[in-house]
Design an enzyme around this catalytic site. Structure first.
Site, PDB file in Angstrom:
ATOM      1  N   TYR A  21       0.821  -1.215   0.000  1.00  0.00           N
ATOM      2  CA  TYR A  21       0.000   0.000   0.000  1.00  0.00           C
ATOM      3  C   TYR A  21       0.856   1.266   0.000  1.00  0.00           C
ATOM      4  CZ  TYR A  21      -4.155  -2.826   1.079  1.00  0.00           C
ATOM      5  OH  TYR A  21      -5.182  -3.737   1.034  1.00  0.00           O
ATOM      6  N   LYS A  35       3.067 -15.405   2.500  1.00  0.00           N
ATOM      7  CA  LYS A  35       2.993 -16.137   1.224  1.00  0.00           C
ATOM      8  C   LYS A  35       4.445 -16.399   0.834  1.00  0.00           C
ATOM      9  CE  LYS A  35       0.599 -17.722  -2.304  1.00  0.00           C
ATOM     10  NZ  LYS A  35      -0.283 -18.897  -2.206  1.00  0.00           N
ATOM     11  N   ASP A  88      -3.496 -17.960   1.700  1.00  0.00           N
ATOM     12  CA  ASP A  88      -4.654 -18.614   1.053  1.00  0.00           C
ATOM     13  C   ASP A  88      -5.238 -19.669   1.982  1.00  0.00           C
ATOM     14  OD1 ASP A  88      -2.167 -19.754   0.653  1.00  0.00           O
ATOM     15  OD2 ASP A  88      -2.586 -20.547  -1.332  1.00  0.00           O
ATOM     16  N   ASP A 124      -5.625  -6.523   5.811  1.00  0.00           N
ATOM     17  CA  ASP A 124      -6.815  -5.787   5.377  1.00  0.00           C
ATOM     18  C   ASP A 124      -7.940  -6.777   5.048  1.00  0.00           C
ATOM     19  OD1 ASP A 124      -8.550  -3.909   4.372  1.00  0.00           O
ATOM     20  OD2 ASP A 124      -7.283  -3.265   2.716  1.00  0.00           O
ATOM     21  N   ASP A 145     -11.248  -8.191   7.775  1.00  0.00           N
ATOM     22  CA  ASP A 145     -12.652  -8.032   7.382  1.00  0.00           C
ATOM     23  C   ASP A 145     -13.351  -9.382   7.352  1.00  0.00           C
ATOM     24  OD1 ASP A 145     -12.557  -5.313   7.156  1.00  0.00           O
ATOM     25  OD2 ASP A 145     -13.452  -5.254   5.158  1.00  0.00           O
TER      26      ASP A 145
END
Ligand code: NAD
Length: 354
Positions: free
Chosen positions: A138, A189, A221, A245, A249
């Site tokens: 980001y 990852k 994942d 992020d 959620d």
């Protein structure tokens, strides 16, 4: 303990008023709490022409912690982007260098039916997600859109973490795990991305300083899958900005009730910004309908993380559990057989339970 109170917009002032009553009980019992209010977001634009004006900035910089309601609303949607309420939120996070975002996903047994998952999968769920908030893809440079050497349009972002950025979030996460069930899962990852291979290496290194904490690693994942398959396997999860992020959620929705979810964003010295995870709910603003419990639970997080007042934090959380057990429900968590109450009545019930 100086607390800057930023009610914000929409339901912000209504839910903040309930949290302030909780603080007032503790103050009257002898806690040295001082509060002062300032506008943020649309309210600040109305008063000062800016979403994060100097007045608010000064108060927040001087405070030991900040309690925020929510910002935004349709009245401000046509403003130029830099003047929009949500920019105030980004500005305050950056200004106070809040790099650690803590999002608990707790499902109170009384609300097990609110989740879209089977009650037996989620009942009693209590996960803390620690998300790095100021680095990663980001913010990494270079970033942009342009035309490549072959004359084709392209776009790119850079996933990037420095060692100090990973170390400081690791310490926050291990510290939290120490205070809970001493299980930390670091999500990466590492099989594909060097940045997260590096992340994993540093997590393993920091783990040597926290021998009581059991550290595990999981690919992102798989973590997404495990969160819906068997979420109760997790205690504390730590991950980078983009994975955090998405996963925070996802985890929050396991509980099914947005009006119940608090959050904290901390700096290096545990100064923090505390706010409910939901927005300003313009559809119910000013009607005394909002659920104030996420804001009250954010206040409990403030007592715990910024002021080290674990007993007081637990007491506030227990008061919330008590009102749920007594059957009080605002509209968003209402189910047949319970007593539907207003925002202010829910606040009063928590104060009575305290
Ligand atoms: P929202 O979270 O405000 O509302 C989504 C739905 O949940 C609405 O139906 C609302 O009534 C309900 N809801 C939310 N909080 C509730 C509560 N405490 N009690 C009962 N019901 C509740 O999200 P949105 O509608 O997408 O956004 C509305 C505004 O809030 C927008 O301007 C958005 O930019 C802003 N927003 C702000 C924040 C923040 O301040 N941190 C976060 C998200 C959205």
């Amino acid at each position: 303990m100086k607390i800057a109170i930023l009610p914000g917009d929409g339901i912000g002032p209504e839910i903040i008023a309930q949290a302030q009553q909780v603080l007032e009980v503790l103050r009257q019992e002898g806690l040295a709490i001082e509060t002062e209010q300032a506008p943020l977001g649309g309210a600040a634009y109305d008063a000062f022409g800016q979403p994060y004006p100097e007045f608010t900035q000064k108060l927040c910089r001087e405070a030991d912690a900040v309690l925020l309601g929510a910002v935004g609303g349709p009245a401000y949607d046509q403003l130029e982007r830099p003047l929009r309420p949500e920019r105030g939120l980004l500005a305050i996070r950056k200004d106070l260098n809040l790099f650690a975002n803590l999002r608990p996903a707790i499902l109170y047994p009384e609300l097990a039916n609110a989740s879209t998952l089977k009650p037996e999968v989620v009942s009693g769920l209590d996960i803390m997600i620690v998300r790095e908030l100021t680095g990663d893809i980001y913010f990494g440079q270079p970033r942009g859109m342009g035309v490549n050497a072959q004359g084709e349009r392209e776009a790119y972002n850079t996933m990037r973490y420095s060692e100090s950025e990973v170390r400081r979030i690791a310490h926050v996460a291990f510290g939290i795990a120490l205070k809970r069930n001493k299980k930390l899962c670091s999500v990466d990852k590492a099989n594909v991305l060097e940045t997260t291979e590096f992340w994993k290496e540093i997590m393993n290194d920091v783990a040597k300083e926290y021998l009581q904490v059991e550290l595990s690693h999981m690919y992102v994942d798989n973590a997404a899958m495990q969160l819906v398959r068997y979420p109760k396997q997790f205690d504390v999860m730590v991950t980078g900005n983009i994975f955090g992020d998405i996963l925070s959620d996802q985890a929050s929705m396991l509980t099914g009730s947005i009006g119940m979810l608090p959050s904290a964003s901390l700096d290096q010295n545990n100064k923090g910004l505390y706010e409910p995870s939901h927005g300003s709910a313009p559809d119910i603003a000013g009607k005394d309908l909002a659920n104030p419990l996420a804001t009250i639970l954010s206040t409990a997080m403030m007592l715990r993380y910024s002021f080290g007042l674990e007993a007081e934090a637990l007491r506030v959380e227990k008061a919330v559990k008590t009102v749920l057990a007594q059957g009080y429900r605002t509209g968003d968590i209402y189910e047949a057989g319970c007593q539907k109450v207003s925002c202010s009545a829910m606040g009063a019930a928590v104060v009575a339970a305290l």
